[in-house]
Scaffold this active site. Structure first.
Site, PDB file in Angstrom:
ATOM      1  N   ASP A 414       0.782  -1.077   0.059  1.00 19.48           N
ATOM      2  CA  ASP A 414       0.208  -0.086  -0.281  1.00 19.48           C
ATOM      3  C   ASP A 414       0.888   1.313  -0.112  1.00 19.48           C
ATOM      4  O   ASP A 414       1.689   1.519   0.792  1.00 19.48           O
ATOM      5  CB  ASP A 414      -1.004  -0.127   1.293  1.00 19.48           C
ATOM      6  CG  ASP A 414      -1.969   1.065   1.238  1.00 19.48           C
ATOM      7  OD1 ASP A 414      -2.991   0.997   0.492  1.00 19.48           O
ATOM      8  OD2 ASP A 414      -1.872   2.111   2.113  1.00 19.48           O
ATOM      9  N   GLU A 443       1.230  -0.556  -4.952  1.00 17.74           N
ATOM     10  CA  GLU A 443       0.262   0.145  -5.326  1.00 17.74           C
ATOM     11  C   GLU A 443       0.355   1.600  -5.013  1.00 17.74           C
ATOM     12  O   GLU A 443       0.439   2.356  -4.190  1.00 17.74           O
ATOM     13  CB  GLU A 443      -0.975   0.118  -4.254  1.00 17.74           C
ATOM     14  CG  GLU A 443      -2.243   0.623  -4.325  1.00 17.74           C
ATOM     15  CD  GLU A 443      -2.560   1.490  -3.464  1.00 17.74           C
ATOM     16  OE1 GLU A 443      -3.665   2.517  -3.414  1.00 17.74           O
ATOM     17  OE2 GLU A 443      -1.598   2.104  -2.740  1.00 17.74           O
TER      18      GLU A 443
END
Length: 697
Positions: A414, A443
């Site tokens: 993330d 990401e």
């Protein structure tokens, strides 16, 4: 440039694939054809040639950044790729390209780990001699004029014979003797200019002034790194409803029961958002409200509470043993589990109390929460990697190793672009040096320098800007970028995420859901779907927002997939067929070979891909209008398909099963109510032609 570099006797320039002047390794997977290109030149008219030298060095991942404390120091890639012990190389003759002085070669790695290649340039005296003698013979020169040339040729063949196995030398020796025997110059030169001698010298060339090129690295992953189909699900939403219709919190056991459906759709990676305890301090309520109501479950990305941190599982999901059982069930279903690695903390995460030095402490003694002015995220504490890098780096490494020990081999990271690049280079090297099969998905919805910079540092795959590429020109530019950066970046195209519901899906109806699925699953070799996509979930929290209404990030969202399927209100059969087509066609595993074809309608897009190994070729023609028919004349780049302009051929639509006889120009009409695209099985491209296409300059 490496220190001590000097020009060689033969010039070697513009070698590819080389990433950032050789600072980082290029990327490939086991079984992938790696094309190599170089410019090789010398003075005058003398011929040059080139050799590709390939070595496998093992599974040690390059350490591109120094870690904290006693961690081994960073080693420049140019040093790493120099073999410390004698490793038997593959030596492959390179071929001339269409552009003068450009040579091409390929190799196919067969093991995970670090591979190296270099291009050696050398003078080719026999090719120089052959060219000169052929020109003089064609000009009609006499035996007297050619005598010295023919005797020089004899000497060259005798020299060449010394490098040929004794049992294979006879054609060279006989041709040399023929050159020395007086007579008609055509007869004297016949043997030396014969295809038999040319073929033998191709295997055993006479090389002069051999110049070694720089050694470059290629990190080779397992095939999943390039070809994967992801499905994102929240385990906590798999519990269904109670007798009163209220959602029930799911567990790893109920999540495991959902795996067969995901596997039947053809996905091979199931991705879980954070499964850890969720913070209770400043917990967010439904639809991201600042205040949580009693019973609100909070955001999984607000990690940590008095129940544990990044190495714990949420108690409502079960125990670590239950997680192990889930991983085993996924493996039995043919799925790999990808776990979210979100390096941030809720205010009540154990780290906040035990290690305040891992955060930014404000002058008033409080820990700084996350902000993106003017937005404030009081439920999240960002980590500070500079106060105690030794402690924090190794704690994150411990957490990653913990989950690896429980069967996780894929991590979706993330927001990696909000953490220091040297940290990622260090962490990825530490992890992959223990298990080279571990994969990392970045990401990073961010600027190109960060997105591609993280890919160079070792991230296996990357999220991309695909979600926001909707116009024909945008998609064409994006697809060409995929091929351009294939040496170091592998895009994973997501049609939606828990954070992103693009306006095209909000207003485009079921047709747009099918269109975006076709684009994502065929433009790149990896793609992803977030649960609910197959149910056409399209309502945003408000007009102009990309946030889902009743977002699953903040509440339980059980779904009746079977009911929707029975009512004919599900995209599940179409997603299943797309994944079947992807498995059937090796062409759709490629990144480098995408080629766009001309349509005189901006609502239609056409592109093809081919597989260098098998010649398998797929052509996609997709509408960008979900509401009505679109038609156009499609002009195929026949050379890009390995064909001649006048060829006629049959194609089969893998979606509808229909067959058509096509040629260079074809009328196409796409009716979204019937099918939003043609995914066409094209004729195989012959070996020599696909090799030439792979070498396109």
């Amino acid at each position: 440039m490496r220190s001590g570099w000097v020009a060689g006797r033969i010039g070697i320039d513009d070698v590819a694939p080389v990433v950032s002047c050789g600072r980082y390794p290029a990327k490939a997977v086991v079984g992938e054809v790696v094309p190599v290109r170089a410019t090789v030149w010398r003075e005058g008219h003398d011929a040059v040639s080139a050799t590709l030298v390939v070595r496998y060095l093992g599974t040690e991942f390059p350490r591109l950044a120094s870690g904290p404390g006693t961690t081994p120091p960073a080693v420049p890639l140019g040093t790493v790729v120099q073999p410390g012990k004698r490793v038997k190389p593959q030596i492959l003759q390179m071929s001339k390209g269409r552009t003068p002085d450009v040579f091409h070669g390929e190799f196919t790695p067969d093991a995970v780990g670090l591979w190296t290649f270099r291009v050696d340039g050398w003078g080719d005296p026999i090719a120089t001699w052959r060219h000169a003698v052929e020109a003089k013979l064609e000009a009609g020169q006499s035996e007297t004029e050619l005598n010295n040339d023919l005797l020089v040729g004899a000497r060259l063949l005798m020299r060449a014979a010394e490098g040929v196995p004794r049992k294979l030398r006879d054609p060279l020796l006989e041709a040399a003797q023929q050159l020395r025997t007086p007579g008609d110059p055509y007869q004297r030169a016949g043997g030396a200019l014969s295809p038999e001698v040319a073929d033998l010298l191709l295997q055993y060339p006479l090389r002069e002034f051999v110049t070694r090129g720089e050694v470059h690295g290629v990190w080779v992953d397992r095939p999943l790194a390039r070809f994967s189909s992801w499905y994102e699900m929240f385990p906590r939403s798999t519990g269904g409803w109670d007798e009163n219709g209220h959602p029930v919190h799911g567990t790893f056991a109920t999540a495991a029961a959902a795996l067969p459906r995901i596997a039947r759709m053809g996905f091979n990676v199931v991705y879980l958002p954070p499964i850890h305890p969720i913070g209770k301090v400043h917990r967010k309520g439904r639809n991201n409200s600042v205040t949580a109501a009693p019973g609100d479950v909070g955001s999984p990305w607000a990690i940590g509470s008095d129940e544990g941190g990044h190495d714990a599982v949420h108690p409502d999901l079960g125990t670590i043993d239950d997680f192990d059982a889930f991983v085993a069930a996924a493996r039995d279903a043919g799925l790999e589990v990808a776990l979210d690695l979100a390096l941030q903390c809720a205010p009540d995460h154990p780290w906040a109390k035990e290690h305040p030095e891992w955060f930014t402490v404000l002058p008033d003694g409080t820990i700084a929460y996350a902000e993106n002015p003017p937005k404030k995220y009081q439920d999240i504490y960002p980590l500070n990697f500079d106060n105690d890098p030794d402690g924090l780096f190794h704690e994150v490494l411990r957490v990653v190793k913990f989950w690896i020990s429980h069967g996780v081999k894929v991590f979706r990271v993330d927001n990696p672009h909000t953490k220091p690049p040297n940290f990622w280079a260090w962490l990825i090297a530490e992890v992959k040096n223990e298990d080279p099969d571990i994969l990392f998905l970045s990401e990073a919805f961010t600027r190109p320098a960060r997105l591609y910079g993280l890919a160079k540092l070792g991230f296996t795959q990357s999220y991309t800007y695909f979600t926001w590429r909707t116009a024909k020109w945008e998609l064409t530019e994006f697809g060409e970028e995929i091929a351009k950066y294939a040496d170091h970046a592998r895009p994973n195209l997501w049609v939606n995420t828990p954070d992103i519901l693009h306006e095209s899906l909000q207003h485009g109806g079921p047709g747009m859901f099918a269109i975006r699925a076709v684009l994502a699953s065929t433009m790149s070799s990896s793609w992803g779907v977030y649960s609910g996509y197959e149910l056409f979930e399209h309502r945003s929290v408000r007009e102009g927002s990309e946030e889902y209404l009743d977002s699953e990030k903040y509440e339980l969202r059980p779904r009746d997939f079977d009911g929707a399927l029975a009512r004919g209100e599900s995209l599940e059969p179409f997603l299943t067929r797309l994944n079947e087509i992807r498995r059937l066609h090796p062409a759709l595993r490629q990144l480098r070979t995408i080629k766009f074809h001309h349509l005189d309608n901006d609502a239609l897009l056409a592109y093809s891909k081919f597989d260098p190994v098998t010649g398998d070729t797929v052509l996609v023609v997709v509408t960008l209008n979900p509401f009505g028919p679109e038609e156009s004349t499609l002009w195929l780049d026949m050379e890009a398909l390995g064909m001649e302009p006048y060829d006629r051929f049959w194609v089969r639509d893998e979606i509808t099963g229909e067959e058509y006889q096509w040629g260079q120009s074809n009328y196409v009409r796409i009716e979204p109510a019937k099918a939003v695209a043609h995914v066409l099985n094209m004729p195989l491209i012959p070996y020599e032609k696909r090799l030439d296409l792979l070498r396109r300059e």
